[in-house]
Write a protein that holds these residues in place. Structure first.
Motif, PDB file in Angstrom:
ATOM      1  N   GLY A 127     -10.053  21.157 -30.027  1.00  0.00           N
ATOM      2  CA  GLY A 127     -10.534  22.464 -29.596  1.00  0.00           C
ATOM      3  C   GLY A 127     -10.291  22.713 -28.115  1.00  0.00           C
ATOM      4  N   ASP A 128      -9.375  21.951 -27.522  1.00  0.00           N
ATOM      5  CA  ASP A 128      -9.061  22.109 -26.103  1.00  0.00           C
ATOM      6  C   ASP A 128      -8.752  23.576 -25.782  1.00  0.00           C
ATOM      7  N   GLY A 129      -9.387  24.094 -24.742  1.00  0.00           N
ATOM      8  CA  GLY A 129      -9.138  25.474 -24.330  1.00  0.00           C
ATOM      9  C   GLY A 129      -9.940  26.515 -25.081  1.00  0.00           C
ATOM     10  N   THR A 130     -10.912  26.088 -25.878  1.00  0.00           N
ATOM     11  CA  THR A 130     -11.747  27.042 -26.604  1.00  0.00           C
ATOM     12  C   THR A 130     -13.158  27.054 -26.014  1.00  0.00           C
ATOM     13  N   LEU A 131     -13.862  28.138 -26.245  1.00  0.00           N
ATOM     14  CA  LEU A 131     -15.214  28.308 -25.728  1.00  0.00           C
ATOM     15  C   LEU A 131     -16.211  27.668 -26.685  1.00  0.00           C
ATOM     16  N   ALA A 132     -17.083  26.821 -26.146  1.00  0.00           N
ATOM     17  CA  ALA A 132     -18.051  26.097 -26.975  1.00  0.00           C
ATOM     18  C   ALA A 132     -19.399  26.021 -26.280  1.00  0.00           C
ATOM     19  N   LEU A 133     -20.414  25.779 -27.077  1.00  0.00           N
ATOM     20  CA  LEU A 133     -21.758  25.536 -26.556  1.00  0.00           C
ATOM     21  C   LEU A 133     -21.842  24.099 -26.057  1.00  0.00           C
ATOM     22  N   PRO A 134     -22.839  23.781 -25.222  1.00  0.00           N
ATOM     23  CA  PRO A 134     -23.068  22.373 -24.908  1.00  0.00           C
ATOM     24  C   PRO A 134     -23.373  21.626 -26.201  1.00  0.00           C
ATOM     25  N   GLY A 135     -23.032  20.354 -26.231  1.00  0.00           N
ATOM     26  CA  GLY A 135     -23.343  19.565 -27.419  1.00  0.00           C
ATOM     27  C   GLY A 135     -22.458  18.350 -27.534  1.00  0.00           C
ATOM     28  N   GLY A 136     -22.627  17.630 -28.619  1.00  0.00           N
ATOM     29  CA  GLY A 136     -21.844  16.420 -28.838  1.00  0.00           C
ATOM     30  C   GLY A 136     -22.235  15.756 -30.134  1.00  0.00           C
ATOM     31  N   HIS A 137     -21.918  14.474 -30.219  1.00  0.00           N
ATOM     32  CA  HIS A 137     -22.169  13.717 -31.443  1.00  0.00           C
ATOM     33  C   HIS A 137     -23.611  13.223 -31.521  1.00  0.00           C
ATOM     34  N   LEU A 138     -24.154  13.278 -32.713  1.00  0.00           N
ATOM     35  CA  LEU A 138     -25.452  12.693 -32.998  1.00  0.00           C
ATOM     36  C   LEU A 138     -25.287  11.177 -32.995  1.00  0.00           C
ATOM     37  N   GLU A 139     -26.124  10.492 -32.229  1.00  0.00           N
ATOM     38  CA  GLU A 139     -26.051   9.035 -32.162  1.00  0.00           C
ATOM     39  C   GLU A 139     -26.962   8.416 -33.216  1.00  0.00           C
ATOM     40  N   MET A 140     -26.671   7.164 -33.550  1.00  0.00           N
ATOM     41  CA  MET A 140     -27.433   6.445 -34.560  1.00  0.00           C
ATOM     42  C   MET A 140     -28.929   6.446 -34.226  1.00  0.00           C
TER      43      MET A 140
END
Length: 189
Positions: free
Chosen positions: A48-61
């Motif tokens: 998704g490089d160059g696209t507009l996104a919300l803050p966030g990331g991967h759910l950790e264990m």
């Protein structure tokens, strides 16, 4: 141990990660200076490089969705948030990139109304701005219009009007327009 076993083990581990559905958490954070707007930034150096996104990331264990939203927001923007709650979930298949995510959208408020987001991960994001739902809807229309020229995550970018393309999960959120998110953006904190 046979010489080919480490190679085989590496291959099996690599294949296991390719065919796994991952869980992402996107955080809808109201701009305290304009509660009808949310913070978003341009992705860099990832799918998704160059696209507009919300803050966030991967759910950790063993992490709760709320903990993930709070952690990712603090890591990426320096903002402390509270009143974190569930907003929506999307199923995001990115076939061309061989990725598949379930994205959980959480909603939260800034603890301090005077703080502004900082770009704490400049290799992953160009910086943070706030956008209204109406602006995101306009970007979604633009994203859909150019989808024939982009990959499934929304990458490929701006034409002449300069409006951003939305990251796949954010695009889906805007298209689905869940009432709970619309109500969240329609109320004062």
């Amino acid at each position: 141990m046979h010489a080919s076993q480490p190679i085989r083990r590496h291959f099996v581990q690599k294949m296991a990660t390719v065919n796994v559905v991952r869980v992402g958490v996107g955080v809808i954070i109201r701009d305290p200076r304009n509660p009808r707007k949310v913070f978003a930034g341009m992705r860099r150096n990832s799918h998704g490089d160059g696209t507009l996104a919300l803050p966030g990331g991967h759910l950790e264990m063993h992490e709760t969705w709320e903990e993930c939203a709070i952690r990712e927001t603090l890591e990426e923007t320096g903002l402390k948030i509270d009143s974190v709650r569930f907003g929506h979930v999307t199923n995001d298949s990115m076939r061309e990139e061989r990725k598949h995510y379930v994205t959980i959208f959480m909603m939260g408020e800034c603890v301090c109304p005077d703080t502004r987001p900082q770009n704490l991960e400049p290799l992953k994001c160009d910086g943070w701005e706030s956008f209204s739902w109406e602006e995101l809807c306009q970007f979604a229309a633009r994203s859909n219009a150019s989808s024939t020229d982009s990959n499934e995550s929304g990458a490929e970018i701006e034409e002449n009007d300069g409006s951003p393309i939305l990251f796949g999960p954010l695009l889906k959120l805007v298209e689905e327009a869940p009432q709970i998110v619309l109500d969240f953006l329609d109320k004062s904190p």
